[in-house]
Design an enzyme around this catalytic site. Structure first.
Site, PDB file in Angstrom:
ATOM      1  N   ASP A 123       0.821  -1.211   0.000  1.00  0.00           N
ATOM      2  CA  ASP A 123       0.000   0.000   0.000  1.00  0.00           C
ATOM      3  C   ASP A 123       0.857   1.265   0.000  1.00  0.00           C
ATOM      4  O   ASP A 123       0.386   2.351   0.331  1.00  0.00           O
ATOM      5  CB  ASP A 123      -0.947  -0.008   1.203  1.00  0.00           C
ATOM      6  CG  ASP A 123      -0.186  -0.152   2.513  1.00  0.00           C
ATOM      7  OD1 ASP A 123       1.047  -0.359   2.463  1.00  0.00           O
ATOM      8  OD2 ASP A 123      -0.829  -0.059   3.577  1.00  0.00           O
ATOM      9  N   HIS A 126      23.477   3.711 -19.420  1.00  0.00           N
ATOM     10  CA  HIS A 126      22.411   4.028 -18.463  1.00  0.00           C
ATOM     11  C   HIS A 126      22.723   3.449 -17.083  1.00  0.00           C
ATOM     12  O   HIS A 126      21.874   2.851 -16.434  1.00  0.00           O
ATOM     13  CB  HIS A 126      21.054   3.519 -18.980  1.00  0.00           C
ATOM     14  CG  HIS A 126      20.490   4.404 -20.048  1.00  0.00           C
ATOM     15  ND1 HIS A 126      19.410   4.065 -20.816  1.00  0.00           N
ATOM     16  CD2 HIS A 126      20.858   5.631 -20.463  1.00  0.00           C
ATOM     17  CE1 HIS A 126      19.153   5.040 -21.677  1.00  0.00           C
ATOM     18  NE2 HIS A 126      20.018   6.008 -21.481  1.00  0.00           N
ATOM     19  N   ASP A 153      25.529  12.458 -14.912  1.00  0.00           N
ATOM     20  CA  ASP A 153      24.447  12.868 -15.822  1.00  0.00           C
ATOM     21  C   ASP A 153      23.212  13.015 -14.948  1.00  0.00           C
ATOM     22  O   ASP A 153      22.652  12.020 -14.484  1.00  0.00           O
ATOM     23  CB  ASP A 153      24.256  11.791 -16.898  1.00  0.00           C
ATOM     24  CG  ASP A 153      23.201  12.172 -17.931  1.00  0.00           C
ATOM     25  OD1 ASP A 153      22.473  13.165 -17.715  1.00  0.00           O
ATOM     26  OD2 ASP A 153      23.105  11.465 -18.955  1.00  0.00           O
ATOM     27  N   ASP A 159      19.062  18.670 -17.953  1.00  0.00           N
ATOM     28  CA  ASP A 159      19.707  17.390 -18.293  1.00  0.00           C
ATOM     29  C   ASP A 159      21.158  17.673 -18.675  1.00  0.00           C
ATOM     30  O   ASP A 159      21.445  17.977 -19.837  1.00  0.00           O
ATOM     31  CB  ASP A 159      18.933  16.728 -19.442  1.00  0.00           C
ATOM     32  CG  ASP A 159      19.518  15.367 -19.819  1.00  0.00           C
ATOM     33  OD1 ASP A 159      20.375  14.853 -19.079  1.00  0.00           O
ATOM     34  OD2 ASP A 159      19.108  14.833 -20.870  1.00  0.00           O
ATOM     35  N   HIS A 188      25.215   6.220 -29.338  1.00  0.00           N
ATOM     36  CA  HIS A 188      23.921   6.915 -29.235  1.00  0.00           C
ATOM     37  C   HIS A 188      23.950   8.164 -30.104  1.00  0.00           C
ATOM     38  O   HIS A 188      24.985   8.532 -30.652  1.00  0.00           O
ATOM     39  CB  HIS A 188      23.577   7.243 -27.774  1.00  0.00           C
ATOM     40  CG  HIS A 188      24.570   8.134 -27.062  1.00  0.00           C
ATOM     41  ND1 HIS A 188      24.644   9.494 -27.268  1.00  0.00           N
ATOM     42  CD2 HIS A 188      25.524   7.843 -26.133  1.00  0.00           C
ATOM     43  CE1 HIS A 188      25.580  10.002 -26.480  1.00  0.00           C
ATOM     44  NE2 HIS A 188      26.139   9.028 -25.807  1.00  0.00           N
ATOM     45  N   HIS A 193      18.424  15.166 -27.857  1.00  0.00           N
ATOM     46  CA  HIS A 193      16.973  14.929 -27.894  1.00  0.00           C
ATOM     47  C   HIS A 193      16.277  16.225 -27.505  1.00  0.00           C
ATOM     48  O   HIS A 193      16.896  17.136 -26.956  1.00  0.00           O
ATOM     49  CB  HIS A 193      16.603  13.789 -26.935  1.00  0.00           C
ATOM     50  CG  HIS A 193      17.187  13.942 -25.540  1.00  0.00           C
ATOM     51  ND1 HIS A 193      16.597  14.705 -24.574  1.00  0.00           N
ATOM     52  CD2 HIS A 193      18.328  13.446 -24.983  1.00  0.00           C
ATOM     53  CE1 HIS A 193      17.338  14.665 -23.466  1.00  0.00           C
ATOM     54  NE2 HIS A 193      18.403  13.912 -23.701  1.00  0.00           N
ATOM     55  N   HIS A 228      13.213  13.235 -22.164  1.00  0.00           N
ATOM     56  CA  HIS A 228      13.242  12.944 -23.606  1.00  0.00           C
ATOM     57  C   HIS A 228      11.888  13.442 -24.103  1.00  0.00           C
ATOM     58  O   HIS A 228      10.898  12.713 -24.110  1.00  0.00           O
ATOM     59  CB  HIS A 228      13.419  11.444 -23.861  1.00  0.00           C
ATOM     60  CG  HIS A 228      14.772  10.948 -23.429  1.00  0.00           C
ATOM     61  ND1 HIS A 228      15.081   9.626 -23.322  1.00  0.00           N
ATOM     62  CD2 HIS A 228      15.900  11.612 -23.073  1.00  0.00           C
ATOM     63  CE1 HIS A 228      16.347   9.496 -22.909  1.00  0.00           C
ATOM     64  NE2 HIS A 228      16.852  10.689 -22.753  1.00  0.00           N
ATOM     65  N   GLU A 257      24.877  16.247 -26.611  1.00  0.00           N
ATOM     66  CA  GLU A 257      25.550  15.365 -25.658  1.00  0.00           C
ATOM     67  C   GLU A 257      26.370  14.249 -26.304  1.00  0.00           C
ATOM     68  O   GLU A 257      26.061  13.065 -26.137  1.00  0.00           O
ATOM     69  CB  GLU A 257      24.530  14.756 -24.700  1.00  0.00           C
ATOM     70  CG  GLU A 257      23.309  14.117 -25.361  1.00  0.00           C
ATOM     71  CD  GLU A 257      22.385  13.467 -24.332  1.00  0.00           C
ATOM     72  OE1 GLU A 257      22.883  12.664 -23.540  1.00  0.00           O
ATOM     73  OE2 GLU A 257      21.179  13.782 -24.338  1.00  0.00           O
ATOM     74  N   TYR A 284      32.869   5.961 -25.297  1.00  0.00           N
ATOM     75  CA  TYR A 284      32.797   4.946 -24.253  1.00  0.00           C
ATOM     76  C   TYR A 284      33.693   3.780 -24.655  1.00  0.00           C
ATOM     77  O   TYR A 284      33.381   3.083 -25.623  1.00  0.00           O
ATOM     78  CB  TYR A 284      31.348   4.482 -24.075  1.00  0.00           C
ATOM     79  CG  TYR A 284      30.399   5.668 -23.990  1.00  0.00           C
ATOM     80  CD1 TYR A 284      30.186   6.329 -22.784  1.00  0.00           C
ATOM     81  CD2 TYR A 284      29.763   6.158 -25.149  1.00  0.00           C
ATOM     82  CE1 TYR A 284      29.355   7.443 -22.721  1.00  0.00           C
ATOM     83  CE2 TYR A 284      28.929   7.269 -25.091  1.00  0.00           C
ATOM     84  CZ  TYR A 284      28.728   7.912 -23.876  1.00  0.00           C
ATOM     85  OH  TYR A 284      27.913   9.008 -23.823  1.00  0.00           O
ATOM     86  N   ARG A 301      31.158  11.805 -21.402  1.00  0.00           N
ATOM     87  CA  ARG A 301      30.043  12.474 -22.092  1.00  0.00           C
ATOM     88  C   ARG A 301      29.999  13.904 -21.581  1.00  0.00           C
ATOM     89  O   ARG A 301      30.277  14.152 -20.396  1.00  0.00           O
ATOM     90  CB  ARG A 301      28.715  11.752 -21.831  1.00  0.00           C
ATOM     91  CG  ARG A 301      27.511  12.401 -22.511  1.00  0.00           C
ATOM     92  CD  ARG A 301      26.245  11.507 -22.575  1.00  0.00           C
ATOM     93  NE  ARG A 301      25.728  11.137 -21.292  1.00  0.00           N
ATOM     94  CZ  ARG A 301      25.850   9.945 -20.744  1.00  0.00           C
ATOM     95  NH1 ARG A 301      26.501   8.987 -21.389  1.00  0.00           N
ATOM     96  NH2 ARG A 301      25.345   9.669 -19.553  1.00  0.00           N
ATOM     97  N   GLU A 335      27.282  17.159 -21.796  1.00  0.00           N
ATOM     98  CA  GLU A 335      25.910  17.457 -22.227  1.00  0.00           C
ATOM     99  C   GLU A 335      25.470  18.831 -21.735  1.00  0.00           C
ATOM    100  O   GLU A 335      25.570  19.140 -20.549  1.00  0.00           O
ATOM    101  CB  GLU A 335      24.956  16.385 -21.666  1.00  0.00           C
ATOM    102  CG  GLU A 335      23.490  16.655 -21.955  1.00  0.00           C
ATOM    103  CD  GLU A 335      22.572  15.521 -21.511  1.00  0.00           C
ATOM    104  OE1 GLU A 335      22.945  14.774 -20.586  1.00  0.00           O
ATOM    105  OE2 GLU A 335      21.477  15.391 -22.091  1.00  0.00           O
TER     106      GLU A 335
HETATM  107  N1  GLY Z   1      20.047  11.378 -18.969  1.00  0.00           N
HETATM  108  C1  GLY Z   1      19.445  10.890 -20.104  1.00  0.00           C
HETATM  109  C2  GLY Z   1      19.946  11.583 -21.286  1.00  0.00           C
HETATM  110  O1  GLY Z   1      20.911  12.305 -21.224  1.00  0.00           O
HETATM  111  O2  GLY Z   1      19.374  11.508 -22.326  1.00  0.00           O
HETATM  112 MN    MN Z   2      21.588  13.378 -19.613  1.00  0.00          MN
HETATM  113 MN    MN Z   3      20.100  13.906 -22.428  1.00  0.00          MN
END
Ligand code: GLY
Ligand code: MN
Ligand code: MN
Length: 435
Positions: free
Chosen positions: A32, A237, A254, A265, A344, A348, A355, A378, A382, A399, A401
């Site tokens: 619950d 991820h 991130d 982000d 990737h 986005h 996203h 971004e 890797y 990365r 971003e």
């Molecule tokens: N943290 C998810 C992305 O950068 O898209």
């Molecule tokens: Mn991100």
């Molecule tokens: Mn992102």
């Protein structure tokens, strides 16, 4: 602002139509115990109403103004004693601007009544079986009224393309929210770079960031933060965040704050000990060059994929120069060999959802950037411990971003103020003031 958005949405509907949008429900975490409630982003966009169990019914007549009927749970003294004040039917009209308020228990009959003699029903089928059943049940009821000379809608249209198109071009209120979310996200990252120490666990840095965001007015994280030390940074991820940070580790963070439902982000990658090794420096500089090249091309009229291509060319040239990729730029782009290290895309849309919604193009044609769009840039590299690269580079993940608003003549970085040049990072991590 909500009324303005609702008016635009209703104007986009066909004459003689109704639209049904369900709010989010409370999700159980176990038994619950509930997850913290977050309203459905479309319903938030149109109402700003943060309460579970609401439904919006928009009515667009053949002529004249549209109407919003807001279905909510009626106030209940016992429930309010346990979980606090409810909006109720009074609040739905007085505070949230509904033309009519109704109890959620009346949804099916009122839906059936309002669908009568309408040509079109806007509803997104297929996301939620119980809601589909309820809406189709109401439709069946209207079809049963033929002998009373009441017709039922013959067309069902998904309303989300209209809403998503609206949400893709941010209005001034949304841009203000995004500026706040991005600024708080950036401040947190800058401080986290100083907080992180060799010997700490990744989750301690995560906890600091989350606390910073909450103290700064964020309701929640924009998404599960990635705090990835050493080889964990090569897992795209990674969210376990339970490694003890070792000497020589890069730390990839991130994370973003959600402020008034809008997301920041940001990713930064830095040496926790304050100095990049030669290999870390080479990879980092390459990603930074790619990110700057991608940011530089952002402007109205650029096809969406142009941002990715700008980053990709720099990354591929650099990987070839470092001996991590063979062949020419053209061969690497053609064969996709670079995907061993960059798997990737470069960004986005960003908004109410991290996203965010909005099409990236039609088959065969990327859409062009327009003022008011907000996107992330971004790129990353890797090099997993088991990869075919020279072992010197194994376990390096980088990365970088940032979040950009497309302006009339370019792109404005909304996430400035977090060091990203190598000298700047090393100085800041080791305690020097920012220049
Ligand atoms: N943290 C998810 C992305 O950068 O898209
Ligand atoms: Mn991100
Ligand atoms: Mn992102």
């Amino acid at each position: 602002m909500y009324a303005r958005r609702r008016a635009r949405f209703v104007e986009s509907m066909e004459p003689e139509s109704v639209a049904v949008l369900f709010g989010e429900e409370v999700m159980l975490r176990n038994r619950d115990t509930e997850h913290r409630f977050r309203q459905d982003s479309n319903v938030w966009y149109l109402t700003g109403l943060e309460e579970p169990q609401v439904v919006c019914l928009f009515v667009r007549p053949a002529e004249g103004d549209g109407e919003l009927i807001l279905f909510v749970e009626p106030r209940d003294a016992t429930k309010e004693c346990w979980t606090g004040p409810m909006v109720g039917l009074e609040g739905a009209t007085a505070v949230y601007g509904a033309d009519v308020a109704a109890s959620i228990a009346e949804l099916t009959p009122i839906l059936a009544e309002r669908m009568g003699n309408m040509a079109t029903l806007y509803y997104r089928l297929g996301d939620h079986e119980a809601r589909d059943r309820l809406v189709l049940d109401a439709l069946r009821r209207v079809r049963g009224m033929a002998r009373q000379n009441i017709s039922a809608p013959t067309t069902i249209i998904d309303p989300t393309p209209i809403l998503h198109e609206m949400r893709l071009i941010k209005d001034t209120d949304e841009i203000a929210c995004l500026r706040r979310a991005c600024a708080l996200s950036a401040d947190g990252h800058r401080e986290a770079m100083r907080v992180a120490q060799v010997g700490m666990f990744e989750y301690e840095v995560e906890g600091f960031l989350e606390g910073y965001y909450r103290r700064g007015g964020a309701r929640r994280n924009a998404f599960e933060p990635i705090v990835a030390a050493g080889p964990n940074a090569t897992v795209l991820h990674y969210t376990k965040n339970d490694r003890r940070i070792a000497a020589g580790d890069l730390l990839l963070i991130d994370a973003g704050a959600e402020v008034d439902y809008y997301c920041g982000d940001i990713t930064r990658t830095f040496p926790v000990g304050g100095r990049f090794s030669d290999e870390q420096r080479a990879i980092y500089q390459l990603v930074l060059d790619a990110q700057k090249a991608a940011i530089a091309v952002v402007r109205p009229g650029l096809p969406w994929d142009g941002v990715h291509q700008a980053a990709l060319e720099v990354l591929v040239d650099g990987l070839i120069a470092l001996g991590l990729l063979g062949g020419t730029r053209e061969e690497a782009l053609e064969s996709g060999s670079y995907k061993a290290y960059y798997m990737h895309k470069t960004g986005h849309w960003l908004g109410l959802d991290v996203h965010d919604v909005g099409e990236y193009g039609k088959p065969g044609a990327w859409r062009e950037l327009e003022p008011g769009m907000v996107l992330t840039v971004e790129p990353g590299l890797y090099i997993a411990p088991g990869s075919e690269a020279d072992e010197r580079y194994h376990g390096i993940g980088v990365r970088i971003e940032d979040n950009l608003l497309v302006t009339e003549d370019g792109g404005e970085v909304l996430t400035g103020g977090v060091p990203k040049e190598i000298d700047e990072i090393e100085a800041w991590v080791l305690g020097a003031p920012l220049s």
